[in-house]
Design a protein around this motif. Structure first.
Motif, PDB file in Angstrom:
ATOM      1  N   LYS A 118      14.395  -3.254 -10.123  1.00 38.44           N
ATOM      2  CA  LYS A 118      15.063  -1.995  -9.334  1.00 38.44           C
ATOM      3  C   LYS A 118      14.560  -1.444  -8.448  1.00 38.44           C
ATOM      4  N   LEU A 119      13.295  -1.112  -8.536  1.00 36.09           N
ATOM      5  CA  LEU A 119      12.520  -0.579  -7.665  1.00 36.09           C
ATOM      6  C   LEU A 119      12.710  -1.046  -6.188  1.00 36.09           C
ATOM      7  N   ALA A 120      12.064  -2.579  -6.050  1.00 36.74           N
ATOM      8  CA  ALA A 120      12.080  -3.393  -5.036  1.00 36.74           C
ATOM      9  C   ALA A 120      13.714  -3.420  -4.333  1.00 36.74           C
ATOM     10  N   SER A 121      14.937  -3.396  -5.281  1.00 34.52           N
ATOM     11  CA  SER A 121      16.278  -3.441  -4.752  1.00 34.52           C
ATOM     12  C   SER A 121      16.307  -1.984  -4.031  1.00 34.52           C
ATOM     13  N   HIS A 122      15.896  -1.098  -4.700  1.00 40.19           N
ATOM     14  CA  HIS A 122      16.290   0.487  -4.155  1.00 40.19           C
ATOM     15  C   HIS A 122      15.509   0.719  -2.734  1.00 40.19           C
ATOM     16  N   ALA A 170       0.849  -1.202  -0.015  1.00 40.88           N
ATOM     17  CA  ALA A 170       0.081   0.123   0.104  1.00 40.88           C
ATOM     18  C   ALA A 170       1.034   1.046  -0.044  1.00 40.88           C
ATOM     19  N   GLN A 171       2.027   1.052   0.551  1.00 40.28           N
ATOM     20  CA  GLN A 171       2.733   2.491   0.736  1.00 40.28           C
ATOM     21  C   GLN A 171       3.589   2.705  -0.503  1.00 40.28           C
ATOM     22  N   VAL A 172       3.942   1.547  -1.425  1.00 40.44           N
ATOM     23  CA  VAL A 172       4.486   1.923  -2.788  1.00 40.44           C
ATOM     24  C   VAL A 172       3.693   2.073  -3.673  1.00 40.44           C
ATOM     25  N   GLN A 173       2.123   1.600  -3.545  1.00 38.11           N
ATOM     26  CA  GLN A 173       1.150   2.151  -4.246  1.00 38.11           C
ATOM     27  C   GLN A 173       0.662   3.640  -4.288  1.00 38.11           C
ATOM     28  N   GLN A 174       0.756   4.060  -2.883  1.00 39.01           N
ATOM     29  CA  GLN A 174       0.346   5.589  -2.692  1.00 39.01           C
ATOM     30  C   GLN A 174       1.521   6.583  -3.048  1.00 39.01           C
ATOM     31  N   MET A 175       2.859   6.046  -2.989  1.00 36.17           N
ATOM     32  CA  MET A 175       3.872   6.818  -3.281  1.00 36.17           C
ATOM     33  C   MET A 175       3.853   6.947  -4.724  1.00 36.17           C
ATOM     34  N   GLY A 210      14.309  -1.667  -0.865  1.00 38.42           N
ATOM     35  CA  GLY A 210      14.720  -2.712   0.083  1.00 38.42           C
ATOM     36  C   GLY A 210      13.479  -3.582   0.764  1.00 38.42           C
ATOM     37  N   VAL A 211      12.438  -3.687  -0.273  1.00 38.28           N
ATOM     38  CA  VAL A 211      11.437  -4.668  -0.463  1.00 38.28           C
ATOM     39  C   VAL A 211      11.276  -5.755  -1.361  1.00 38.28           C
ATOM     40  N   SER A 212      10.408  -6.704  -1.317  1.00 39.30           N
ATOM     41  CA  SER A 212      10.475  -7.931  -2.116  1.00 39.30           C
ATOM     42  C   SER A 212       9.953  -7.483  -3.417  1.00 39.30           C
ATOM     43  N   ARG A 213      10.260  -8.072  -4.538  1.00 44.75           N
ATOM     44  CA  ARG A 213       9.919  -7.944  -5.909  1.00 44.75           C
ATOM     45  C   ARG A 213       8.506  -8.103  -5.906  1.00 44.75           C
ATOM     46  N   ILE A 214       7.804  -9.182  -5.394  1.00 41.23           N
ATOM     47  CA  ILE A 214       6.302  -9.292  -5.541  1.00 41.23           C
ATOM     48  C   ILE A 214       5.783  -8.111  -5.154  1.00 41.23           C
ATOM     49  N   THR A 215       6.030  -7.559  -3.920  1.00 45.95           N
ATOM     50  CA  THR A 215       5.441  -6.127  -3.157  1.00 45.95           C
ATOM     51  C   THR A 215       5.171  -5.114  -4.302  1.00 45.95           C
ATOM     52  N   VAL A 216       6.261  -5.009  -5.000  1.00 45.59           N
ATOM     53  CA  VAL A 216       6.285  -3.894  -5.929  1.00 45.59           C
ATOM     54  C   VAL A 216       5.348  -4.354  -7.175  1.00 45.59           C
ATOM     55  N   THR A 217       5.363  -5.616  -7.655  1.00 38.33           N
ATOM     56  CA  THR A 217       4.945  -6.027  -8.849  1.00 38.33           C
ATOM     57  C   THR A 217       3.394  -6.187  -8.326  1.00 38.33           C
ATOM     58  N   LEU A 218       2.940  -6.310  -7.323  1.00 33.89           N
ATOM     59  CA  LEU A 218       1.466  -6.148  -6.771  1.00 33.89           C
ATOM     60  C   LEU A 218       1.072  -4.786  -6.904  1.00 33.89           C
ATOM     61  N   ALA A 219       1.769  -3.701  -6.295  1.00 35.04           N
ATOM     62  CA  ALA A 219       1.472  -2.471  -6.302  1.00 35.04           C
ATOM     63  C   ALA A 219       1.340  -2.029  -7.705  1.00 35.04           C
ATOM     64  N   TYR A 220       2.044  -2.269  -8.597  1.00 32.47           N
ATOM     65  CA  TYR A 220       2.119  -1.915  -9.950  1.00 32.47           C
ATOM     66  C   TYR A 220       0.748  -2.371 -10.698  1.00 32.47           C
ATOM     67  N   THR A 221       0.467  -3.676 -10.377  1.00 31.27           N
ATOM     68  CA  THR A 221      -0.940  -4.395 -10.963  1.00 31.27           C
ATOM     69  C   THR A 221      -2.038  -3.652 -10.483  1.00 31.27           C
ATOM     70  N   GLU A 222      -1.938  -3.141  -9.106  1.00 32.84           N
ATOM     71  CA  GLU A 222      -3.012  -2.364  -8.664  1.00 32.84           C
ATOM     72  C   GLU A 222      -3.348  -1.187  -9.214  1.00 32.84           C
ATOM     73  N   LEU A 223      -2.177  -0.456  -9.454  1.00 37.10           N
ATOM     74  CA  LEU A 223      -2.141   0.987 -10.393  1.00 37.10           C
ATOM     75  C   LEU A 223      -2.466   0.742 -11.665  1.00 37.10           C
ATOM     76  N   VAL A 224      -2.102  -0.431 -12.387  1.00 35.88           N
ATOM     77  CA  VAL A 224      -2.754  -0.552 -13.750  1.00 35.88           C
ATOM     78  C   VAL A 224      -4.268  -0.743 -13.612  1.00 35.88           C
ATOM     79  N   ALA A 225      -4.840  -1.552 -12.957  1.00 36.70           N
ATOM     80  CA  ALA A 225      -6.390  -1.524 -12.540  1.00 36.70           C
ATOM     81  C   ALA A 225      -6.673  -0.384 -12.356  1.00 36.70           C
TER      82      ALA A 225
END
Length: 491
Positions: free
Chosen positions: A46-50, A20-25, A52-67
């Motif tokens: 790249k964003l997950a590494s920068h 939720a934080q990634v999505q809000q940001m 310090g979170v898991s890649r799946i966390t960023v992927t799920l945030a991206y997917t929700e923003l696409v929706a």
């Protein structure tokens, strides 16, 4: 254009899950206008590494923003800000918490509230821009300036581009000024007596700081360049404005306890008065008698299309008491911010040390580019081209002014790029300027050039460096019409 990954930050105190934080940001970046439509986001890896979170966390945030139509996915290319995203036209950062600092008490010295005229950012949109001191793109040698800039970027000039000169200047530029520019004004100077500055105003500031303190008195012309009066006011010295006449600054009006005299004898600002040779000699004699120094601002001497300019005060100086200030702002372009000052070696040594503590030196690449432009003859060609254009514009100005019955209060003897105008008694030129802006006419009110509370409001300045000849007549007609309407309204 890809969005840099290092512009993303998570708030450690933000509530909610990491997804939720990634999505809000990202959503806040889009809503504020920081991210534009079509810009590519960093890859999820790249964003997950920068962050310090898991890649799946960023992927799920991206997917929700696409929706939610904030982002769009383009196959293997990645994620982009969607064309349907609610991006505002202007970036407006999220407001911060209110300052807790009491700035009214924290600020030790104030530099706001001066008289320097403010030119509108969109002055080029005016159809009749009688603005002073701006460059005309039709007269500038873009091609050769570009060639000189590219040459200055070459391997041969790598040191000039990258080195920290500390308190030194580009030797090529200093040599050209010493061998070509100054001799045109009858001045002979060694490199140790020349300092490159960020324009004439920077040179005047340095001179004021080196020569003045709260016990010393400075004389300035009245009216004068408002920024000069501002900087001398901030210097904390005792300041005496002396009213100029048709021949410039009158020496006999300068108080005997004066320490430094600031003057623009060749082209007084803003009246354009040219000081005759005999008065120049009288000014130097008076300065010698009272043991005062003279700071000579010799701006615009290159714009001599009617007659050869008078000798510089510095060329007549036998005591070393004149400090000469020159600039490339009018002859090249004001955004260049390159000028120079010439004085006795002890003064230049202190001026150089002061400059080094403030800004080290003007950018080496700009100094070297300018040196090439001057030394290869492009500068002289541009001056001739500008002189011919200004001559035609000056003739059109004077013809239109005469035809419409307007009054010229001052015109440069040898040329220049402006006229000092006088409106009928009782006219407020600031009100005139405001009325004319609605008709796409820009003029400069004259009151800010004067010192003291009782300022003459009837004067205004008309520059002709940036207006085509074909528009001058119509522009002057609009000024005359506005003046007539103001008189009718007052009557």
């Amino acid at each position: 254009m890809p969005i840099a990954v290092d512009t993303f930050f998570l708030n450690p105190d933000a509530p909610g899950t990491l997804q939720a934080q990634v999505q809000q940001m990202i959503a806040e970046g889009i809503l504020s206008g920081r991210f534009h439509i079509g810009e590519k986001l960093p890859s999820s890896r790249k964003l997950a590494s920068h962050l310090g979170v898991s890649r799946i966390t960023v992927t799920l945030a991206y997917t929700e923003l696409v929706a939610n139509d904030y982002l769009t996915s383009r196959g293997r290319s990645g994620y982009y800000v969607s064309e349907n995203a609610p991006v505002p036209p202007v970036y407006s950062p999220r407001p911060r918490a209110a300052d807790t600092v009491d700035w009214t008490r924290a600020i030790a010295q104030r530099f706001t509230g001066g008289d320097t005229p403010h030119k509108p950012v969109g002055w080029r949109d005016f159809r009749y821009p009688f603005i002073y001191g701006q460059a005309d793109p039709t007269l500038f040698d873009h091609t050769n300036w570009r060639h000189c800039a590219l040459r200055a970027l070459g391997q041969k000039d790598f040191a000039a581009l990258t080195d920290d000169y500390f308190d030194r200047d580009d030797p090529l530029l200093v040599e050209y000024i010493a061998r070509h520019t100054l001799p045109r004004r009858g001045i002979s100077a060694r490199p140790e007596e020349i300092l490159i500055t960020l324009g004439a105003q920077n040179a005047l500031w340095i001179a004021a700081r080196v020569l003045l303190n709260h016990r010393r008195r400075a004389v300035i012309e009245d009216p004068c360049y408002p920024a000069q009066r501002d900087l001398l006011t901030h210097a904390g010295c005792q300041l005496t404005p002396v009213r100029v006449d048709a021949d410039g600054l009158p020496p006999d009006a300068i108080p005997a306890d004066t320490d430094v005299i600031f003057t623009s004898p060749s082209h007084q600002c803003p009246t354009t008065a040219t000081m005759p040779l005999e008065r120049r000699r009288a000014l130097l004699a008076h300065a010698r008698d009272i043991d005062a120094l003279v700071v000579e601002d010799d701006y615009e001497f290159e714009m001599a299309f009617l007659a050869a300019p008078s000798p510089a005060l510095k060329s007549l100086d036998e005591d070393g008491r004149v400090i000469y200030v020159g600039s490339f702002s009018k002859s090249l372009f004001p955004g260049l911010r390159l000028g120079y000052m010439v004085g006795s070696e002890p003064f230049i040594r202190e001026a150089r040390a002061l400059r080094a503590t403030m800004l080290r030196h003007p950018p080496g690449h700009m100094q070297r580019t300018t040196a090439y432009f001057l030394s290869l003859g492009h500068y002289d060609s541009q001056i001739r081209r500008m002189g011919a254009a200004l001559h035609d514009r000056r003739a059109a100005m004077e013809a239109a002014i005469s035809a419409h019955g307007l009054s010229i209060a001052g015109r440069g003897v040898y040329g220049g790029s402006s006229l000092w105008m006088r409106a009928p008694e009782g006219t407020d030129s600031a009100q005139l300027a405001a009325r004319l802006q609605a008709q796409s006419v820009f003029i400069e009110p004259g009151a800010p050039f004067f010192a003291g509370p009782e300022r003459a409001k009837r004067y205004y300045r008309l520059g002709y460096s940036s207006i085509p000849v074909a528009r001058i007549g119509d522009g002057i007609a609009r000024i005359a019409e506005a003046l007539g309407q103001m008189q009718a309204d007052d009557g």
